[in-house]
Design a protein around this motif. Structure first.
Motif, PDB file in Angstrom:
ATOM      1  N   ALA A   5       0.825  -1.213   0.000  1.00  0.00           N
ATOM      2  CA  ALA A   5       0.000   0.000   0.000  1.00  0.00           C
ATOM      3  C   ALA A   5       0.862   1.269   0.000  1.00  0.00           C
ATOM      4  O   ALA A   5       0.602   2.221   0.725  1.00  0.00           O
ATOM      5  CB  ALA A   5      -0.961   0.003   1.176  1.00  0.00           C
ATOM      6  N   GLY A   6       1.919   1.259  -0.809  1.00  0.00           N
ATOM      7  CA  GLY A   6       2.704   2.460  -1.041  1.00  0.00           C
ATOM      8  C   GLY A   6       3.837   2.728  -0.072  1.00  0.00           C
ATOM      9  O   GLY A   6       4.519   3.744  -0.187  1.00  0.00           O
ATOM     10  N   SER A   7       4.043   1.832   0.887  1.00  0.00           N
ATOM     11  CA  SER A   7       5.124   2.041   1.841  1.00  0.00           C
ATOM     12  C   SER A   7       5.747   0.695   2.187  1.00  0.00           C
ATOM     13  O   SER A   7       5.061  -0.328   2.214  1.00  0.00           O
ATOM     14  CB  SER A   7       4.590   2.711   3.111  1.00  0.00           C
ATOM     15  OG  SER A   7       5.630   2.978   4.029  1.00  0.00           O
ATOM     16  N   SER A   8       7.054   0.684   2.453  1.00  0.00           N
ATOM     17  CA  SER A   8       7.715  -0.578   2.759  1.00  0.00           C
ATOM     18  C   SER A   8       7.258  -1.118   4.115  1.00  0.00           C
ATOM     19  O   SER A   8       6.827  -0.359   4.992  1.00  0.00           O
ATOM     20  CB  SER A   8       9.230  -0.398   2.759  1.00  0.00           C
ATOM     21  OG  SER A   8       9.660   0.304   3.915  1.00  0.00           O
ATOM     22  N   LEU A   9       7.367  -2.421   4.266  1.00  0.00           N
ATOM     23  CA  LEU A   9       7.014  -3.056   5.542  1.00  0.00           C
ATOM     24  C   LEU A   9       7.812  -2.446   6.683  1.00  0.00           C
ATOM     25  O   LEU A   9       7.281  -2.184   7.769  1.00  0.00           O
ATOM     26  CB  LEU A   9       7.282  -4.560   5.475  1.00  0.00           C
ATOM     27  CG  LEU A   9       6.533  -5.366   4.414  1.00  0.00           C
ATOM     28  CD1 LEU A   9       6.996  -6.815   4.442  1.00  0.00           C
ATOM     29  CD2 LEU A   9       5.032  -5.286   4.627  1.00  0.00           C
TER      30      LEU A   9
END
Length: 222
Positions: A5-9
């Motif tokens: 969703a647009g951001s790294s874990l």
């Protein structure tokens, strides 16, 4: 560093930690360590990452475990809602382990046979974990699932290091060598050595990206 969703874990997890006042974060790296370093995270490199596992990686950072603060141990492939972390922070046990009681609902979304990947989790009437990480013979041996999020109270951090260093490096733990030991095996060893591991119960509110199938599932759900 996989994006969801647009951001790294990793960015998601660190943001959640920071939102609840946990700002002293170190990432133990190995494969492609330079990418995580270049993203601005404080890191310690496990130089033996190719031949070791998560417990060895954890204690690569033992020099930072001074016992001045509680120690939070988190897997790098998970994300969780602030309420999950808040429940962990509120526990004052010597060792606190987050356990998802509604694990089956989540596992059934991810795989055809929930038992294929699930592990045992036995909790006594006092809310203490007595067994985890084994291969279950049936659903009755799974009272919840360990998610990879632990807290060790600050006055027990030094003892945690001592426990690890005192383990026999020549024997196997759940079929794995000392260097390749799983975290669940280490927690079980702590329990068997007299540690009280408190289960911190949650009902979902987290995700694990273990496979490409997991990632595809979550992206379809966005």
């Amino acid at each position: 560093m996989v994006e969801l969703a647009g951001s790294s874990l990793l960015k998601r997890q660190v943001a959640t930690l920071d939102s609840l006042g946990v700002g002293d974060v170190t990432v133990v790296t190995g494969y492609r360590a330079e990418i995580i370093e270049s993203a601005g995270f404080r890191t310690i490199v496990n130089q033996e990452f190719a031949s070791s596992n998560m417990v060895h990686s954890l204690f690569c950072a033992s020099s930072l475990m001074g016992g001045d603060d509680d120690l939070i141990i988190a897997y790098g492939d998970i994300v969780y809602e602030p309420k999950v972390l808040q429940a962990l922070l509120e526990s004052d046990a010597s060792m606190s382990v987050v356990v998802d009681l509604e694990w089956r609902r989540y596992w059934e979304l991810r795989m055809e046979d929930p038992l294929a990947d699930a592990e045992t989790m036995k909790i006594n009437e006092q809310g203490l974990i007595t067994e985890l990480g084994k291969k279950p013979q049936g659903l009755d041996e799974i009272q919840g699932q360990y998610i990879g999020l632990i807290k060790v109270r600050k006055d027990r951090v030094a003892a945690l290091k001592d426990l690890y260093e005192a383990m026999d490096s020549e024997v196997t733990y759940d079929g794995q060598s000392y260097q390749q030991m799983y975290m669940t095996s280490f927690i079980q060893h702590a329990i068997d050595s007299g540690w009280l591991a408190k289960a911190v119960p949650i009902a979902n509110g987290w995700l694990e990206v273990d496979t490409l199938g997991d990632l595809d599932l979550y992206r379809r759900m966005e």
